[in-house]
Design a protein around this motif. Structure first.
Motif, mmCIF file in Angstrom:
data_model
loop_
_atom_site.group_PDB
_atom_site.id
_atom_site.type_symbol
_atom_site.label_atom_id
_atom_site.label_comp_id
_atom_site.label_asym_id
_atom_site.label_seq_id
_atom_site.Cartn_x
_atom_site.Cartn_y
_atom_site.Cartn_z
ATOM 1 N N ALA A 57 0.851 -1.390 -0.170
ATOM 2 C CA ALA A 57 0.180 0.028 -0.156
ATOM 3 C C ALA A 57 0.810 1.135 -0.028
ATOM 4 C CB ALA A 57 -0.888 -0.196 0.938
ATOM 5 N N PRO A 58 1.928 1.344 0.813
ATOM 6 C CA PRO A 58 2.766 2.750 0.648
ATOM 7 C C PRO A 58 3.502 2.876 -0.629
ATOM 8 C CG PRO A 58 2.931 1.215 2.891
ATOM 9 C CD PRO A 58 2.293 0.662 2.137
ATOM 10 N N SER A 59 3.788 1.878 -1.074
ATOM 11 C CA SER A 59 4.530 1.845 -2.552
ATOM 12 C C SER A 59 3.406 2.261 -3.446
ATOM 13 C CB SER A 59 4.997 0.413 -2.839
ATOM 14 O OG SER A 59 5.516 0.618 -4.133
ATOM 15 N N GLU A 95 0.514 4.153 -3.012
ATOM 16 C CA GLU A 95 0.503 5.361 -2.558
ATOM 17 C C GLU A 95 1.652 6.353 -3.554
ATOM 18 O OE1 GLU A 95 0.215 6.242 1.591
ATOM 19 O OE2 GLU A 95 -1.581 5.133 1.760
ATOM 20 N N ASP A 96 2.855 6.132 -3.298
ATOM 21 C CA ASP A 96 4.009 6.682 -4.049
ATOM 22 C C ASP A 96 3.783 6.858 -5.560
ATOM 23 O OD1 ASP A 96 5.078 7.396 -1.238
ATOM 24 O OD2 ASP A 96 6.403 5.814 -1.523
ATOM 25 N N LYS A 97 3.454 5.822 -5.930
ATOM 26 C CA LYS A 97 3.519 5.574 -7.435
ATOM 27 C C LYS A 97 2.007 6.655 -7.865
ATOM 28 C CE LYS A 97 4.939 0.977 -8.080
ATOM 29 N NZ LYS A 97 4.575 -0.278 -8.647
ATOM 30 N N ILE A 98 0.882 6.306 -7.051
ATOM 31 C CA ILE A 98 -0.239 7.308 -7.435
ATOM 32 C C ILE A 98 0.123 8.744 -7.242
ATOM 33 C CG2 ILE A 98 -2.589 8.058 -6.775
ATOM 34 C CD1 ILE A 98 -2.967 4.894 -5.968
ATOM 35 N N ASN A 99 0.822 9.236 -6.339
ATOM 36 C CA ASN A 99 0.905 10.519 -5.952
ATOM 37 C C ASN A 99 2.103 11.117 -7.097
ATOM 38 O OD1 ASN A 99 -0.460 11.028 -3.866
ATOM 39 N ND2 ASN A 99 0.763 10.091 -2.393
ATOM 40 N N ALA A 109 -5.168 0.611 -8.723
ATOM 41 C CA ALA A 109 -5.887 1.895 -8.781
ATOM 42 C C ALA A 109 -6.276 2.306 -10.183
ATOM 43 C CB ALA A 109 -5.248 2.877 -8.007
ATOM 44 N N TYR A 118 -10.240 2.225 -6.590
ATOM 45 C CA TYR A 118 -9.253 1.235 -6.068
ATOM 46 C C TYR A 118 -9.915 -0.155 -5.780
ATOM 47 C CZ TYR A 118 -10.520 1.094 -1.151
ATOM 48 O OH TYR A 118 -11.100 1.192 0.047
#
Length: 57
Positions: free
Chosen positions: A11-13, A15-19, A50, A32
């Protein structure tokens, strides 16, 4: 309108990709989904994906 699908198992990875992807986009919506599948020896793999709907600036 354009769409982009991004997936990851962390999940944190994700989030980084999406941001990183949306920082220069006009985002319309983000959907998602969480998927899981069982592989050998009962190991379960969970994937988070996502769908990003956007307009380019």
């Amino acid at each position: 309108m354009k769409v982009k699908i991004i997936d990851d198992v962390d999940a944190p990875s994700l989030e980084d990709k999406i941001n990183n992807f949306i920082k220069d986009k006009d985002v319309i919506d983000i959907k998602y989904q969480i998927d899981s599948c069982q592989v050998n020896l009962g190991l379960v793999i969970i994937t988070i994906s996502a769908l990003i709907m956007y307009k380019e600036n």
